[in-house]
Design a protein around this motif. Structure first.
Motif, PDB file in Angstrom:
ATOM      1  N   UNK A  70     -51.659  91.300-101.925  1.00 29.60           N
ATOM      2  CA  UNK A  70     -50.674  90.315-102.402  1.00 29.60           C
ATOM      3  C   UNK A  70     -50.245  90.748-103.800  1.00 29.60           C
ATOM      4  N   UNK A  71     -49.369  91.731-103.906  1.00 31.78           N
ATOM      5  CA  UNK A  71     -49.009  92.260-105.229  1.00 31.78           C
ATOM      6  C   UNK A  71     -48.249  91.238-106.067  1.00 31.78           C
ATOM      7  N   UNK A 115     -48.194  86.020-109.073  1.00 27.74           N
ATOM      8  CA  UNK A 115     -48.534  85.899-107.656  1.00 27.74           C
ATOM      9  C   UNK A 115     -49.056  84.491-107.434  1.00 27.74           C
ATOM     10  N   UNK A 116     -48.911  83.989-106.234  1.00 35.07           N
ATOM     11  CA  UNK A 116     -49.440  82.666-105.894  1.00 35.07           C
ATOM     12  C   UNK A 116     -50.852  82.846-105.357  1.00 35.07           C
ATOM     13  N   UNK A 117     -51.880  82.300-106.024  1.00 38.79           N
ATOM     14  CA  UNK A 117     -53.260  82.461-105.549  1.00 38.79           C
ATOM     15  C   UNK A 117     -53.442  82.041-104.093  1.00 38.79           C
ATOM     16  N   UNK A 118     -52.672  81.036-103.641  1.00 40.16           N
ATOM     17  CA  UNK A 118     -52.845  80.560-102.258  1.00 40.16           C
ATOM     18  C   UNK A 118     -52.443  81.614-101.225  1.00 40.16           C
ATOM     19  N   UNK A 119     -51.713  82.658-101.652  1.00 38.64           N
ATOM     20  CA  UNK A 119     -51.310  83.715-100.710  1.00 38.64           C
ATOM     21  C   UNK A 119     -52.443  84.703-100.443  1.00 38.64           C
ATOM     22  N   UNK A 120     -53.472  84.715-101.287  1.00 42.32           N
ATOM     23  CA  UNK A 120     -54.620  85.597-101.062  1.00 42.32           C
ATOM     24  C   UNK A 120     -55.449  85.065 -99.895  1.00 42.32           C
ATOM     25  N   UNK A 171     -58.016  80.848-111.690  1.00 37.47           N
ATOM     26  CA  UNK A 171     -56.828  80.845-110.824  1.00 37.47           C
ATOM     27  C   UNK A 171     -55.581  81.256-111.608  1.00 37.47           C
ATOM     28  N   UNK A 172     -55.506  80.834-112.864  1.00 36.03           N
ATOM     29  CA  UNK A 172     -54.382  81.244-113.700  1.00 36.03           C
ATOM     30  C   UNK A 172     -54.382  82.752-113.915  1.00 36.03           C
TER      31      UNK A 172
END
Length: 364
Positions: free
Chosen positions: A34-35, A113-118, A164-165
């Motif tokens: 997730x770049x 990047x959006x952490x939820x995409x990991x 998360x940030x």
């Protein structure tokens, strides 16, 4: 193989740290999946809390919104080139519902990047690994942190939010391990706690003075005089005194214990006006007014802690107190605290609404 001294030689390859694996995925590979990507972002605050679900449902396609409850800051992210259009859209949407935006601005080429995409298991294990590491790293900043986060559970939650940030800002293409990036950011974010609570200029001034005093102590084994500290910081004595007053105000605001307590539970005894001299009654009236102001700035017990109303309104208190009794104009106070007059007015308006209710009760 043995060394000339007879001890067993260690294969250099065996000393290389093995990569961390989270959720069955090596750390570097997880971020590479997730770049970090560029986007345009609109930052803004509002005079009252947004109906977030309604706002999110109305957003255009491929546009996301997040809310930083600690700073009371909303962020709307869209594709590159959409910044000015999104800013106009947010302004119009809020105006249509009678909501006033504060400090709305568009920023281009924000890389996130959006952490939820990991992968969920990857993110979960990464957070669990770095939380204790971060807490250990923050031990040197604990005296500062405790001023803002005295509760251990709140501190733990804040650490997870910082991780998360960092996940959202970490650029995997720069060949810096995530752990090293997180460590460098933590100290900066600790300093931002003071900036968010009391204004950028006041917090920065306090930090510079503390560093200068610490450096002078290390060099001379004693605290500096006012003249020595001014010379050490490259300032005039007048500037140092003005900045010291800002720091003293900041520390005074921190020490307002009644903001975190229950001011309404304290009983104030007032002498009978027929028996007390005028000057005593004047002091009693000032005490009542001060009590009402402090109570108006206390957290709303019915609000959640992450909501703005659930936190002490320190900026509103400072705006009312220092412009009413401190002899400062809002422009001067804005410069001292490093925040806009509009932001001060938003917080002061909250105080005014609560203060009217407090004074009405006193009259009754």
């Amino acid at each position: 193989m043995t060394s000339p001294t007879g001890s067993t030689a260690v294969d250099p390859a065996a000393r290389v740290r093995q990569p961390l694996v989270f959720g069955g995925i090596p750390e570097a590979e997880g971020f590479a999946r997730v770049p970090i990507t560029p986007r345009d972002r609109v930052h803004f605050r509002v005079d009252r809390e947004l109906p977030l679900e309604e706002f999110r449902a109305a957003l255009p396609d491929r546009v996301a919104v997040s809310f930083d409850s600690g700073e009371g800051l909303y962020r709307v992210d869209g594709d590159p080139g959409q910044g000015s259009v999104l800013a106009d859209w947010v302004r119009a949407w809020c105006a249509g519902r009678g909501i006033t935006t504060v400090g709305l601005r568009a920023e281009t080429d924000v890389r996130r990047r959006a952490p939820r995409d990991l992968p969920p298991s990857f993110l979960d294990e990464l957070c669990r690994h770095y939380a204790p590491v971060s807490l250990k790293r923050l031990q040197r900043n604990m005296s500062t942190i405790r001023m803002h986060l005295p509760d251990s559970d709140d501190l733990t939650q804040q650490v997870y939010e910082w991780i998360l940030k960092a996940v959202g800002q970490f650029d995997e293409s720069k060949s810096v391990p995530f752990g090293a990036f997180l460590a460098t950011q933590l100290s900066k974010w600790v300093h931002d706690l003071g900036r968010a609570a009391h204004g950028r200029t006041a917090a920065d001034t306090e930090n510079k003075q503390q560093k200068a005093v610490a450096a002078f102590l290390a060099e001379h084994q004693r605290r500096p005089s006012e003249k020595e500290l001014a010379a050490y910081m490259g300032q005039s004595v007048a500037t140092l005194r003005r900045n010291s007053q800002t720091v003293a105000t900041l520390n005074g605001l921190r020490n307002l214990q009644s903001l975190d307590g229950a001011p309404d539970a304290a009983e104030i005894l007032i002498p009978d006006s027929h028996e007390a001299p005028d000057e005593i009654m004047g002091e009693a009236e000032q005490t009542l007014l001060s009590h009402a102001l402090t109570a108006a700035c206390a957290p709303d017990p019915t609000a959640r802690r992450e909501q703005r109303a659930g936190q002490p309104n320190v900026l509103g208190w400072a705006t009312w107190y220092l412009t009413t009794w401190g002899g400062l104009t809002k422009t001067q106070l804005s410069a001292d605290l490093g925040t806009s007059v509009r932001n001060m007015n938003v917080h002061a308006d909250r105080v005014e609404r609560a203060l009217k209710a407090q004074l009405a009760e006193l009259v009754d």
